[in-house]
Design a protein around this motif. Structure first.
Motif, PDB file in Angstrom:
ATOM      1  N   SER A  27       4.107 -18.467   5.188  1.00 31.85           N
ATOM      2  CA  SER A  27       3.688 -18.661   3.800  1.00 31.85           C
ATOM      3  C   SER A  27       3.225 -17.330   3.213  1.00 31.85           C
ATOM      4  O   SER A  27       2.512 -16.562   3.856  1.00 31.85           O
ATOM      5  CB  SER A  27       2.556 -19.685   3.726  1.00 31.85           C
ATOM      6  N   PRO A  28       3.665 -17.031   1.992  1.00 32.49           N
ATOM      7  CA  PRO A  28       3.266 -15.767   1.366  1.00 32.49           C
ATOM      8  C   PRO A  28       1.775 -15.762   1.047  1.00 32.49           C
ATOM      9  O   PRO A  28       1.200 -16.792   0.699  1.00 32.49           O
ATOM     10  CB  PRO A  28       4.097 -15.711   0.101  1.00 32.49           C
ATOM     11  N   SER A  29       1.168 -14.630   1.211  1.00 30.25           N
ATOM     12  CA  SER A  29      -0.243 -14.500   0.874  1.00 30.25           C
ATOM     13  C   SER A  29      -0.478 -13.131   0.239  1.00 30.25           C
ATOM     14  O   SER A  29       0.288 -12.194   0.441  1.00 30.25           O
ATOM     15  CB  SER A  29      -1.116 -14.645   2.120  1.00 30.25           C
ATOM     16  N   LEU A  30      -1.527 -13.046  -0.513  1.00 29.97           N
ATOM     17  CA  LEU A  30      -1.886 -11.793  -1.166  1.00 29.97           C
ATOM     18  C   LEU A  30      -2.227 -10.725  -0.130  1.00 29.97           C
ATOM     19  O   LEU A  30      -1.837  -9.570  -0.262  1.00 29.97           O
ATOM     20  CB  LEU A  30      -3.055 -12.015  -2.123  1.00 29.97           C
ATOM     21  N   PHE A  31      -2.919 -11.120   0.925  1.00 33.37           N
ATOM     22  CA  PHE A  31      -3.301 -10.171   1.980  1.00 33.37           C
ATOM     23  C   PHE A  31      -2.063  -9.578   2.648  1.00 33.37           C
ATOM     24  O   PHE A  31      -2.000  -8.373   2.890  1.00 33.37           O
ATOM     25  CB  PHE A  31      -4.184 -10.865   3.014  1.00 33.37           C
ATOM     26  N   ILE A  36       1.544  -4.908   3.466  1.00 33.80           N
ATOM     27  CA  ILE A  36       2.859  -4.254   3.539  1.00 33.80           C
ATOM     28  C   ILE A  36       2.947  -3.142   2.508  1.00 33.80           C
ATOM     29  O   ILE A  36       3.507  -2.073   2.777  1.00 33.80           O
ATOM     30  CB  ILE A  36       3.984  -5.293   3.374  1.00 33.80           C
ATOM     31  N   PHE A  37       2.372  -3.350   1.332  1.00 34.22           N
ATOM     32  CA  PHE A  37       2.354  -2.306   0.304  1.00 34.22           C
ATOM     33  C   PHE A  37       1.579  -1.081   0.788  1.00 34.22           C
ATOM     34  O   PHE A  37       2.035   0.051   0.627  1.00 34.22           O
ATOM     35  CB  PHE A  37       1.736  -2.856  -0.989  1.00 34.22           C
ATOM     36  N   VAL A  38       0.418  -1.288   1.401  1.00 34.98           N
ATOM     37  CA  VAL A  38      -0.393  -0.174   1.904  1.00 34.98           C
ATOM     38  C   VAL A  38       0.355   0.563   3.021  1.00 34.98           C
ATOM     39  O   VAL A  38       0.303   1.797   3.103  1.00 34.98           O
ATOM     40  CB  VAL A  38      -1.779  -0.678   2.364  1.00 34.98           C
ATOM     41  N   LEU A  39       1.065  -0.175   3.875  1.00 36.04           N
ATOM     42  CA  LEU A  39       1.871   0.472   4.906  1.00 36.04           C
ATOM     43  C   LEU A  39       2.972   1.332   4.285  1.00 36.04           C
ATOM     44  O   LEU A  39       3.264   2.428   4.775  1.00 36.04           O
ATOM     45  CB  LEU A  39       2.478  -0.572   5.842  1.00 36.04           C
ATOM     46  N   ASN A  40       3.576   0.855   3.210  1.00 30.12           N
ATOM     47  CA  ASN A  40       4.594   1.649   2.498  1.00 30.12           C
ATOM     48  C   ASN A  40       3.999   2.922   1.914  1.00 30.12           C
ATOM     49  O   ASN A  40       4.607   3.993   2.002  1.00 30.12           O
ATOM     50  CB  ASN A  40       5.236   0.828   1.379  1.00 30.12           C
ATOM     51  N   ILE A  41       2.828   2.823   1.327  1.00 26.77           N
ATOM     52  CA  ILE A  41       2.189   4.009   0.748  1.00 26.77           C
ATOM     53  C   ILE A  41       1.808   4.986   1.861  1.00 26.77           C
ATOM     54  O   ILE A  41       1.985   6.200   1.719  1.00 26.77           O
ATOM     55  CB  ILE A  41       0.965   3.616  -0.108  1.00 26.77           C
ATOM     56  N   GLY A  42       1.319   4.478   2.976  1.00 22.87           N
ATOM     57  CA  GLY A  42       1.013   5.341   4.113  1.00 22.87           C
ATOM     58  C   GLY A  42       2.253   6.039   4.639  1.00 22.87           C
ATOM     59  O   GLY A  42       2.215   7.225   4.992  1.00 22.87           O
ATOM     60  N   LEU A  43       3.344   5.305   4.676  1.00 26.15           N
ATOM     61  CA  LEU A  43       4.611   5.895   5.106  1.00 26.15           C
ATOM     62  C   LEU A  43       5.056   6.989   4.141  1.00 26.15           C
ATOM     63  O   LEU A  43       5.549   8.033   4.569  1.00 26.15           O
ATOM     64  CB  LEU A  43       5.677   4.800   5.201  1.00 26.15           C
ATOM     65  N   CYS A  44       4.865   6.761   2.859  1.00 30.56           N
ATOM     66  CA  CYS A  44       5.214   7.784   1.865  1.00 30.56           C
ATOM     67  C   CYS A  44       4.354   9.029   2.038  1.00 30.56           C
ATOM     68  O   CYS A  44       4.847  10.147   1.902  1.00 30.56           O
ATOM     69  CB  CYS A  44       5.039   7.231   0.456  1.00 30.56           C
TER      70      CYS A  44
END
Length: 88
Positions: A27-31, A36-44
């Motif tokens: 189930s999708p959740s905000l957390f 996943i967004f924070v992991l993407n920014i860290g990867l960037c």
């Protein structure tokens, strides 16, 4: 120095991770989305330490825009969602 090819592999994996989780009936959740967004920014930010700094920072800006405009964690996940809905 970071390996740009491995960073690219992780970017693709993070891009398809939401679609894979959706197919596993998680189930999708905000957390989960913000994580996943924070992991993407860290990867960037890791990618910005390589010689492809301009492209990784551009991908980071695209991640922020995709998150703000559509709520997806990366532009790759936005494309994956649009592709699955277009095929249906």
């Amino acid at each position: 120095m970071r390996n740009p090819k491995m960073l690219l592999v992780f970017a693709v994996l993070l891009g398809i991770l939401p679609a894979m989780l959706r197919s596993l009936d998680v189930s999708p959740s905000l957390f989960l989305g913000i994580s996943i967004f924070v992991l993407n920014i860290g990867l960037c930010l890791l990618g910005a330490t390589t010689r492809y700094r301009f492209w990784w920072l551009g991908y980071g800006v695209a991640c922020v825009l995709a998150f703000m405009l559509s709520g997806t964690s990366s532009p790759l996940s936005l494309v994956a969602i649009l592709f699955t809905t277009w095929k249906a």
